[in-house]
Design a protein around this motif. Structure first.
Motif: not given
Lengths: 136, 632
Positions: B96-109
């Motif tokens: 779930s932390m991995f998913l959290w980071i994926v979304f963080l990255t998605l918003w950022s990019t």
């Protein structure tokens, strides 16, 4: 300039006063709404007043679960003291003997009447309050 | 092999992000040059892309049952449907932390892509985002590596997903909630960049307004779905339990709601600017605090992951670090930010800021409720827990005040005070009608509860005032903000539904033999235990009961189940719910007694549907605001 500063200082103190008032109100309400957590031996030593809601945590004693109609009777133990508990309703799925349990309710005349029962959430997970008192 | 590639890509991404930082630090003094900017943006986007590919490969690993990966072996099973093999990725901490980071990255990019190359804050925002992504990526790889192999040989069969989590809601609730949580990284980074840059006249609101609204929608839908899931899952305490993890989701939501409101005021009339900036920083800080509470295991909750002090310390340290950076810059710029305009007493924004203060008070009270047990235990070793009574007592007066301010601000004007007389005339009908309705409710249900009645009255004040306003504007063809109208109706309905639910709902425990029937009360005239069946499903056994209920003259068939899962031997209960507009008939099957009879728990829950509906209204209201032609 000076008057301005004075005004500001006044404002500042009013804000401080109000927030102190608010915080103390919140803390006051907090103190009357706390549920203290006890193990069976702690609870028996503490002489709980009837009508005072607490949380009791420990292990369900082996062979102690009895069901009568919709009421469940069982004994919570911390391997030092034992407290009989009654609970009306359907217990959580992971409620079983020799397993951790936390009961929320009232103690009077040697019986703990539980309003709610919480059991472990899965086989590996244990509430910290239970893990702390589990025999190593 | 694929596991190693995925692992390598995640590492490479971390390296890429580090390069972005070094590169910019190195050339910072050398002055701005277009080529160097192009390069760092490219590097940033490629690093983000690597994370997506890595996660894609991880999904592939989960689908193909690679049980040599420790995390997948512990949370998946070859017998699971593919759907649950994928969702099992975020059923525990690492994934779930991995998913959290994926979304963080998605918003950022996405956000960085949306800013034009000449945008003066593009680079600063990107650097802040880089630091945040990097921090969490390192957290993942160092303390909770989802790629870890079981060496030298993997296991043949996975330990299975936790059966309680084998539910379609797992596929949508965590992802949407995370999208909401991390969505506010944009306002956080952008505001930090804006403050750092120092051009205080730049109208920063317009660049992040819609992003924040979208993140708010995700957060709201995510919380509502979680509430719905907790409602139908036995033993999770109902739709809202003031569980610490629910609380840490509510805090950013309240902050985000306050932020949204002051964003409107700040972009409209250039006031409340510092306040808005502070809130924009606060939301993400609270999200981070939530991540710390949930993932450090210091509190006891349905959601808490296994206890690990190392993780907690890292998260607390890193969250504290970036929050301090942001707040530090904020404090540094504060003296220059003084708005020349003052808020006029009695104007719309004066009431709006009152409500902002109330929301902040609510956040503070929740914060106190969450942390107080920790503090108390640290000081004198008492173990305590804080339950619903505390929060209900705190929230009732706050909600009433909020509702009154909402009602008044509906009549108030931007930047202009109003006369007490006009105000009194405008709000009197609402007060009268609401009081009458409250009296009728009391007359019919004959149950009194002060807190619930405060809630009902608050809800009514909002609903009635908006409805009256709506009718008047329809008649006179005057302007009304439709998005705000719908969203606030939703809020009023929420207060109303929750309070009505709390006084009307009840529970009955029933003990019956197969074939037996029972009279419960005047409303439920018949409760009959028709049948009991044992069924085999792909990865579990089912005991399914068939119950016939006559509820208010209506015949209902319900099938509550008990399931026993093979892989873990765990038993779960599936509730059976029959929903009508006004109430839900909610039935669970308990245990079999020694004499062969079964226990059932029957709940009649009123106005549950309305709670979901009210949250939908709020979301629709915000959507209408986003898609309104004229934005800002």
């Amino acid at each position: 300039m000076l008057r301005n500063r004075k005004k500001r200082l006044q404002k500042f103190f009013i804000i401080i006063l109000l927030s102190a008032l608010g915080t103390s109100l919140v803390l006051f309400s907090l103190n009357s709404k706390l549920d203290l957590f006890y193990s069976p031996s702690e609870m028996l030593a503490a002489e709980i007043k009837p009508g005072y809601r607490i949380k009791l945590g420990g292990m369900v004693e082996i062979g102690s679960i009895q069901r009568e109609g919709t009421t469940i009777f069982f004994v919570v133990t911390d391997f030092e003291a034992k407290v009989p508990v009654s609970f009306e309703g359907v217990a959580p799925d992971l409620f079983k003997e020799n397993s951790g349990v936390v009961a929320l309710g009232y103690y009077s005349d040697g019986l703990f009447v539980a309003e709610q029962i919480f059991a472990k959430h899965d086989e590996n997970y244990m509430p910290p309050e239970l893990a702390r008192q589990e025999p190593k | 092999m694929i596991g190693e590639i995925a692992h390598f890509l995640a590492l490479a991404s971390a390296l890429g992000l580090i390069l972005v930082l070094i590169f910019n630090a190195f050339f910072y003094s050398a002055g701005r040059h277009a080529n160097q900017d192009i390069l760092s943006y490219k590097l940033f986007h490629q690093s983000c892309l690597l994370i997506f590919i890595s996660f894609g490969l991880y999904i592939y690993l989960a689908i193909t049952d690679d049980f040599s990966i420790s995390y997948i072996a512990n949370h998946s099973n070859s017998q699971l449907p593919i759907f649950y093999k994928i969702t099992s990725i975020w059923s525990a901490h690492e994934g779930s932390m991995f998913l959290w980071i994926v979304f963080l990255t998605l918003w950022s990019t996405l956000f960085i892509k949306s800013l034009s190359f000449q945008h003066q804050l593009k680079k600063g925002t990107m650097l802040m985002l880089t630091i945040i992504i990097l921090g969490f990526l390192l957290f993942l790889l160092i303390t909770s590596n989802p790629f870890e192999r079981i060496l030298p040989f993997g296991v043949l069969e996975g330990a299975d997903i936790n059966p309680v989590l084998q539910d379609p809601a797992l596929a949508i609730h965590p992802p949407l909630l995370y999208l909401g949580y991390v969505g506010f990284v944009i306002s956080f980074s952008f505001i930090t960049a804006y403050l750092f840059h120092g051009d205080i006249h730049y109208p920063w609101e317009k660049d992040i307004k819609n992003w924040s609204l979208i993140a708010w929608i995700f957060l709201t839908v995510g919380i509502t779905l979680g509430s719905w899931w907790a409602y139908y899952e036995l033993g999770w305490g109902g739709y809202w339990f003031w569980d610490p993890v629910e609380n840490v989701a509510l805090m950013p939501w309240l902050a985000a709601t306050a932020f949204m409101h002051s964003l409107f005021a700040s972009s409209k009339s250039n006031i409340l600017k510092t306040w808005t900036l502070f809130l924009g920083i606060l939301i993400f800080a609270l999200s981070l605090f939530g991540a710390f509470i949930v993932r450090s295991g210091i509190i006891d909750s349905v959601h808490s992951f296994a206890n690990d002090p190392q993780r907690g310390l890292y998260l607390l340290g890193f969250s504290g670090f970036i929050t301090l950076i942001s707040l530090g810059i904020f404090a540094y710029r504060l003296p220059n930010m003084q708005s020349s305009k003052l808020i006029v007493t009695g104007s719309k924004e004066s009431f709006l800021s009152m409500n902002n203060i109330l929301m902040l008070t609510a956040i503070f009270s929740i914060f106190l409720g969450v942390t107080y047990p920790l503090i108390l235990e640290f000081i004198n070793g008492d173990k305590v827990s804080i339950g619903p009574p505390y929060y209900n007592t705190i929230f009732a007066p706050l909600i009433l005040l909020t509702s009154i301010f909402i009602m008044i601000s509906l009549e108030a004007l931007w930047q202009r005070g109003m006369q007490a007389r006009t105000l009194l005339i405008a709000v009197t009908p609402t007060f009268v009608i609401s009081s009458l309705i409250l009296y009728f409710i009391w007359y019919f249900v004959q149950i009194f509860s002060l807190l619930a009645y405060i809630g009902i009255y608050s809800g009514l004040l909002i609903i009635i005032s908006y409805l009256l306003k709506g009718v008047i504007s329809l008649k006179n063809k005057t302007y009304i903000n439709k998005g705000s109208f719908v969203a606030h109706l939703g809020l009023g309905l929420l207060f109303f539904a929750v309070s009505m639910n709390s006084i009307l709902s009840y529970q009955k425990n029933i003990n019956l033999f197969l074939g037996e029937q029972q009279f419960i009360n005047n409303s439920i005239s018949e409760f009959k235990f028709l049948d009991l069946q044992n069924i085999k499903a792909s990865n579990h056994d089912v005991v399914s009961a068939e119950i016939f209920i006559v509820h208010d003259g209506q015949p209902i068939f319900l099938n509550p189940e008990k399931r026993k899962y093979f892989a873990r031997g765990q038993i779960t209960s599936e509730t059976a719910i029959h929903a009508t507009v006004l109430k839900d008939t909610y039935l669970t099957i308990g245990d079999q007694l020694d004499d062969g009879s079964w226990t059932f728990s029957l709940q009649i829950n009123y106005f549950i549907k309305w709670i979901w509906f009210s949250s939908a209204l709020m979301v629709i209201g915000i959507l209408m605001t986003i898609f309104k032609k004229k934005i800002l």
